[in-house]
Design a protein around this motif. Structure first.
Motif, PDB file in Angstrom:
ATOM      1  N   ASP A   1      12.851   6.653   0.717  1.00 28.23           N
ATOM      2  CA  ASP A   1      11.331   6.624   0.987  1.00 28.23           C
ATOM      3  C   ASP A   1      10.572   6.990  -0.308  1.00 28.23           C
ATOM      4  O   ASP A   1      10.524   7.914  -0.864  1.00 28.23           O
ATOM      5  CB  ASP A   1      11.177   7.753   2.060  1.00 28.23           C
ATOM      6  N   PRO A   2       9.713   5.741  -0.698  1.00 26.91           N
ATOM      7  CA  PRO A   2       9.535   4.632   0.007  1.00 26.91           C
ATOM      8  C   PRO A   2      10.897   3.582  -0.141  1.00 26.91           C
ATOM      9  O   PRO A   2      11.533   3.625  -1.345  1.00 26.91           O
ATOM     10  CB  PRO A   2       8.339   3.830  -0.550  1.00 26.91           C
ATOM     11  N   CYS A   3      11.104   2.655   0.561  1.00 26.72           N
ATOM     12  CA  CYS A   3      12.166   1.655   0.351  1.00 26.72           C
ATOM     13  C   CYS A   3      11.715   0.555  -0.885  1.00 26.72           C
ATOM     14  O   CYS A   3      10.920   0.420  -0.855  1.00 26.72           O
ATOM     15  CB  CYS A   3      12.309   0.760   1.739  1.00 26.72           C
ATOM     16  N   PRO A   4      12.762   0.792  -1.822  1.00 30.06           N
ATOM     17  CA  PRO A   4      12.383  -0.105  -2.817  1.00 30.06           C
ATOM     18  C   PRO A   4      12.387  -1.493  -2.738  1.00 30.06           C
ATOM     19  O   PRO A   4      12.075  -2.180  -3.527  1.00 30.06           O
ATOM     20  CB  PRO A   4      13.704   0.362  -3.798  1.00 30.06           C
ATOM     21  N   TYR A   5      12.863  -1.905  -1.462  1.00 30.45           N
ATOM     22  CA  TYR A   5      13.022  -3.540  -1.171  1.00 30.45           C
ATOM     23  C   TYR A   5      12.018  -3.900  -0.066  1.00 30.45           C
ATOM     24  O   TYR A   5      11.784  -5.017   0.195  1.00 30.45           O
ATOM     25  CB  TYR A   5      14.421  -3.751  -0.517  1.00 30.45           C
TER      26      TYR A   5
END
Length: 185
Positions: free
Chosen positions: A5-9
């Protein structure tokens, strides 16, 4: 599992970015490539495979589907000679330990079997080293952070894209000991 978190994608709950994906496919040099999406007949999997095919078409591939009877599906895609490019697979945990996923599906050792459940026909050295180090540990909770690192390595390698978890219901007689019985017994 440790949530990134946060999602890198991008936002996992947000809409996909089809325009950006089309650009990436163009940049890769694979736009227009024929792709076969494999699946099996167990409902709702044919619909999932059709949806996946449609997404691949939208982003620049020429996709088609190949749906086999569930009884022969995994044995067929688990053979190198099949050359299954992409498709649907499912996995059900046999015992409550992280190795039960990594070992049969992602390891070099799994490639010794034919057919194999390592449908990528690839080994990730990080996974293999992690399995050698972590599987002797009886209680995975004592090395949970190391298993989480292994999970992250698989996500970053991008050979397997987990899209969801299937829920199912088991009806049992009240005469059965629910706590000491598994739905597969």
């Amino acid at each position: 599992y440790v949530k990134i978190d946060p999602c890198p994608y991008g936002d996992p709950n947000g809409p996909g970015d089809i325009a950006k994906t089309k650009q990436l496919v163009q940049k890769s040099g694979y736009a227009g490539m024929s792709v076969t999406v494999w699946g099996n007949t167990k409902d709702p999997r044919p619909a999932i495979v059709d949806y996946y095919r449609d997404l691949l078409d939208q982003i620049g591939f020429k996709a088609k589907t190949k749906v086999l009877d569930q009884q022969v599906y995994y044995g067929t895609i688990g053979l190198r000679k099949t050359h299954a490019q992409t498709g649907f697979t499912a996995w059900y945990q046999d015992f409550p330990h992280p190795a039960d996923f990594f070992q049969p599906n992602l390891s070099k050792k799994a490639l010794a079997s034919s057919p194999t459940f390592n449908f990528q026909f690839k080994s990730n050295p990080v996974v293999d080293r992690g399995l050698a180090k972590l599987t002797p540990e009886i209680d995975p909770a004592t090395v949970a952070s190391e298993w989480a690192k292994l999970d992250r390595a698989v996500v970053e390698d991008a050979n397997v894209a987990v899209y969801g978890n299937e829920l199912s219901t088991t009806f049992m007689s009240e005469r059965m000991d629910f706590h000491d019985c598994s739905g597969v017994h």
